[in-house]
Design a protein around this motif. Structure first.
Motif, PDB file in Angstrom:
ATOM      1  N   ILE A  16     -31.868 -49.469 -46.462  1.00  0.00           N
ATOM      2  CA  ILE A  16     -31.009 -49.138 -45.312  1.00  0.00           C
ATOM      3  C   ILE A  16     -29.933 -48.149 -45.735  1.00  0.00           C
ATOM      4  N   TYR A  17     -29.283 -48.410 -46.865  1.00  0.00           N
ATOM      5  CA  TYR A  17     -28.251 -47.482 -47.348  1.00  0.00           C
ATOM      6  C   TYR A  17     -28.841 -46.107 -47.621  1.00  0.00           C
ATOM      7  N   GLU A  18     -30.024 -46.051 -48.208  1.00  0.00           N
ATOM      8  CA  GLU A  18     -30.660 -44.756 -48.491  1.00  0.00           C
ATOM      9  C   GLU A  18     -30.992 -44.010 -47.199  1.00  0.00           C
ATOM     10  N   ALA A  19     -31.474 -44.726 -46.184  1.00  0.00           N
ATOM     11  CA  ALA A  19     -31.776 -44.091 -44.894  1.00  0.00           C
ATOM     12  C   ALA A  19     -30.489 -43.603 -44.225  1.00  0.00           C
ATOM     13  N   TRP A  20     -29.426 -44.381 -44.319  1.00  0.00           N
ATOM     14  CA  TRP A  20     -28.131 -44.009 -43.740  1.00  0.00           C
ATOM     15  C   TRP A  20     -27.579 -42.762 -44.419  1.00  0.00           C
ATOM     16  N   ILE A  21     -27.601 -42.736 -45.732  1.00  0.00           N
ATOM     17  CA  ILE A  21     -27.100 -41.577 -46.480  1.00  0.00           C
ATOM     18  C   ILE A  21     -27.913 -40.330 -46.133  1.00  0.00           C
ATOM     19  N   ALA A  22     -29.232 -40.482 -46.065  1.00  0.00           N
ATOM     20  CA  ALA A  22     -30.090 -39.342 -45.701  1.00  0.00           C
ATOM     21  C   ALA A  22     -29.743 -38.836 -44.300  1.00  0.00           C
ATOM     22  N   ALA A  23     -29.489 -39.750 -43.372  1.00  0.00           N
ATOM     23  CA  ALA A  23     -29.135 -39.350 -42.006  1.00  0.00           C
ATOM     24  C   ALA A  23     -27.785 -38.642 -41.979  1.00  0.00           C
ATOM     25  N   LEU A  24     -26.819 -39.133 -42.753  1.00  0.00           N
ATOM     26  CA  LEU A  24     -25.510 -38.475 -42.799  1.00  0.00           C
ATOM     27  C   LEU A  24     -25.627 -37.050 -43.331  1.00  0.00           C
ATOM     28  N   ARG A  25     -26.548 -36.825 -44.238  1.00  0.00           N
ATOM     29  CA  ARG A  25     -26.721 -35.503 -44.841  1.00  0.00           C
ATOM     30  C   ARG A  25     -27.699 -34.603 -44.064  1.00  0.00           C
ATOM     31  N   SER A  26     -28.376 -35.156 -43.089  1.00  0.00           N
ATOM     32  CA  SER A  26     -29.470 -34.445 -42.418  1.00  0.00           C
ATOM     33  C   SER A  26     -29.031 -33.286 -41.538  1.00  0.00           C
ATOM     34  N   GLY A  27     -27.796 -33.291 -41.077  1.00  0.00           N
ATOM     35  CA  GLY A  27     -27.361 -32.272 -40.122  1.00  0.00           C
ATOM     36  C   GLY A  27     -27.792 -32.588 -38.703  1.00  0.00           C
ATOM     37  N   SER A 122     -16.076 -35.091 -43.997  1.00  0.00           N
ATOM     38  CA  SER A 122     -17.362 -34.717 -43.395  1.00  0.00           C
ATOM     39  C   SER A 122     -18.394 -35.805 -43.677  1.00  0.00           C
ATOM     40  N   PHE A 123     -19.497 -35.765 -42.949  1.00  0.00           N
ATOM     41  CA  PHE A 123     -20.578 -36.715 -43.215  1.00  0.00           C
ATOM     42  C   PHE A 123     -21.086 -36.573 -44.650  1.00  0.00           C
ATOM     43  N   ALA A 124     -21.174 -35.361 -45.156  1.00  0.00           N
ATOM     44  CA  ALA A 124     -21.634 -35.158 -46.535  1.00  0.00           C
ATOM     45  C   ALA A 124     -20.669 -35.810 -47.522  1.00  0.00           C
ATOM     46  N   GLU A 125     -19.371 -35.675 -47.285  1.00  0.00           N
ATOM     47  CA  GLU A 125     -18.371 -36.298 -48.160  1.00  0.00           C
ATOM     48  C   GLU A 125     -18.453 -37.823 -48.076  1.00  0.00           C
ATOM     49  N   ILE A 126     -18.670 -38.335 -46.884  1.00  0.00           N
ATOM     50  CA  ILE A 126     -18.783 -39.788 -46.713  1.00  0.00           C
ATOM     51  C   ILE A 126     -20.043 -40.302 -47.394  1.00  0.00           C
ATOM     52  N   ALA A 127     -21.148 -39.567 -47.264  1.00  0.00           N
ATOM     53  CA  ALA A 127     -22.394 -39.957 -47.938  1.00  0.00           C
ATOM     54  C   ALA A 127     -22.178 -40.028 -49.443  1.00  0.00           C
ATOM     55  N   GLN A 128     -21.467 -39.037 -49.982  1.00  0.00           N
ATOM     56  CA  GLN A 128     -21.185 -39.029 -51.416  1.00  0.00           C
ATOM     57  C   GLN A 128     -20.306 -40.214 -51.811  1.00  0.00           C
ATOM     58  N   PHE A 129     -19.322 -40.548 -50.981  1.00  0.00           N
ATOM     59  CA  PHE A 129     -18.455 -41.697 -51.245  1.00  0.00           C
ATOM     60  C   PHE A 129     -19.267 -42.988 -51.249  1.00  0.00           C
ATOM     61  N   ILE A 130     -20.198 -43.116 -50.297  1.00  0.00           N
ATOM     62  CA  ILE A 130     -21.043 -44.314 -50.247  1.00  0.00           C
ATOM     63  C   ILE A 130     -21.848 -44.424 -51.541  1.00  0.00           C
ATOM     64  N   GLU A 131     -22.416 -43.315 -51.996  1.00  0.00           N
ATOM     65  CA  GLU A 131     -23.194 -43.337 -53.243  1.00  0.00           C
ATOM     66  C   GLU A 131     -22.326 -43.622 -54.466  1.00  0.00           C
ATOM     67  N   ASP A 132     -21.157 -42.998 -54.525  1.00  0.00           N
ATOM     68  CA  ASP A 132     -20.322 -43.078 -55.728  1.00  0.00           C
ATOM     69  C   ASP A 132     -19.461 -44.331 -55.808  1.00  0.00           C
ATOM     70  N   ALA A 133     -19.023 -44.858 -54.668  1.00  0.00           N
ATOM     71  CA  ALA A 133     -18.082 -45.987 -54.681  1.00  0.00           C
ATOM     72  C   ALA A 133     -18.631 -47.252 -54.039  1.00  0.00           C
ATOM     73  N   VAL A 134     -19.266 -47.114 -52.887  1.00  0.00           N
ATOM     74  CA  VAL A 134     -19.700 -48.313 -52.152  1.00  0.00           C
ATOM     75  C   VAL A 134     -20.929 -48.952 -52.790  1.00  0.00           C
ATOM     76  N   MET A 135     -21.955 -48.161 -53.054  1.00  0.00           N
ATOM     77  CA  MET A 135     -23.185 -48.752 -53.598  1.00  0.00           C
ATOM     78  C   MET A 135     -22.966 -49.402 -54.969  1.00  0.00           C
TER      79      MET A 135
END
Length: 187
Positions: A16-27, A122-135
């Protein structure tokens, strides 16, 4: 569903997290503020709800209710509809109520909301935060499976290489690694 009951495995939550991150980065999503979804714009948590609505095979059934001239609401069978927050049962299931370490601890959901709505990330920055801090936080809490490198290091021990004397020891080591990664008998 009681607050302390979960139905997904760590591996499913990771998907789910991977799908969410991909969607945030998808444009594919226009970024909005203050609501999960309003006028075709989404906050970062609204993207999560929309992904879950579109992909029930991920394990959380998310309903989407379009209210004319208002924000879109999302709900699950155990949480009523809401226009500004992820349904409670899904937040618990995905670890979004986990405390983020800081001087004034706040839950993941609140930090992500502030990044989107107040800080203007931005969504890209949030996706990076999820990968770097949340996960990593959720991996440490057992909500997500350990990272492959961490699992391999734990399996191999301090020396960094296996001490296999027989084929059976090697098989046991591989089975242990698969179990730690949540893969069980899958091949």
């Amino acid at each position: 569903m009681p607050a302390n009951t979960t139905t997904l495995t760590p591996k499913q939550r990771e998907a789910i997290y991977e799908a969410w991150i991909a969607a945030l980065r998808s444009g594919q999503y226009k970024q909005g503020r203050s609501y999960l979804e309003l006028d075709g714009k989404f906050c970062c948590l609204g993207v999560l709800c929309h992904v879950l609505h579109q992909r029930p095979e991920l394990g959380i059934k998310m309903d989407r209710l379009v209210i004319p001239d208002a924000a879109v609401a999302y709900s699950t069978p155990t949480s009523p509809r809401n226009r500004s927050r992820v349904p409670y049962s899904s937040m618990v299931e995905l670890g979004l109520w986990a405390a983020m370490p800081s001087a004034a601890p706040r839950v993941v959901e609140s930090v992500l909301t502030d990044l989107n709505d107040i800080d203007g990330a931005s969504f890209a920055e949030i996706a990076q935060f999820i990968e770097d801090a949340v996960m990593p936080l959720l991996r440490a809490k057992g909500v997500l499976p350990p990272a492959r490198q961490e699992a391999l290091e734990a399996l191999l021990g301090q020396r960094g290489e296996p001490d296999w004397h027989t084929g059976k020891q090697r098989e046991n080591a591989i089975a242990a690694l698969r179990e730690r990664l949540g893969e069980g008998e899958q091949r």
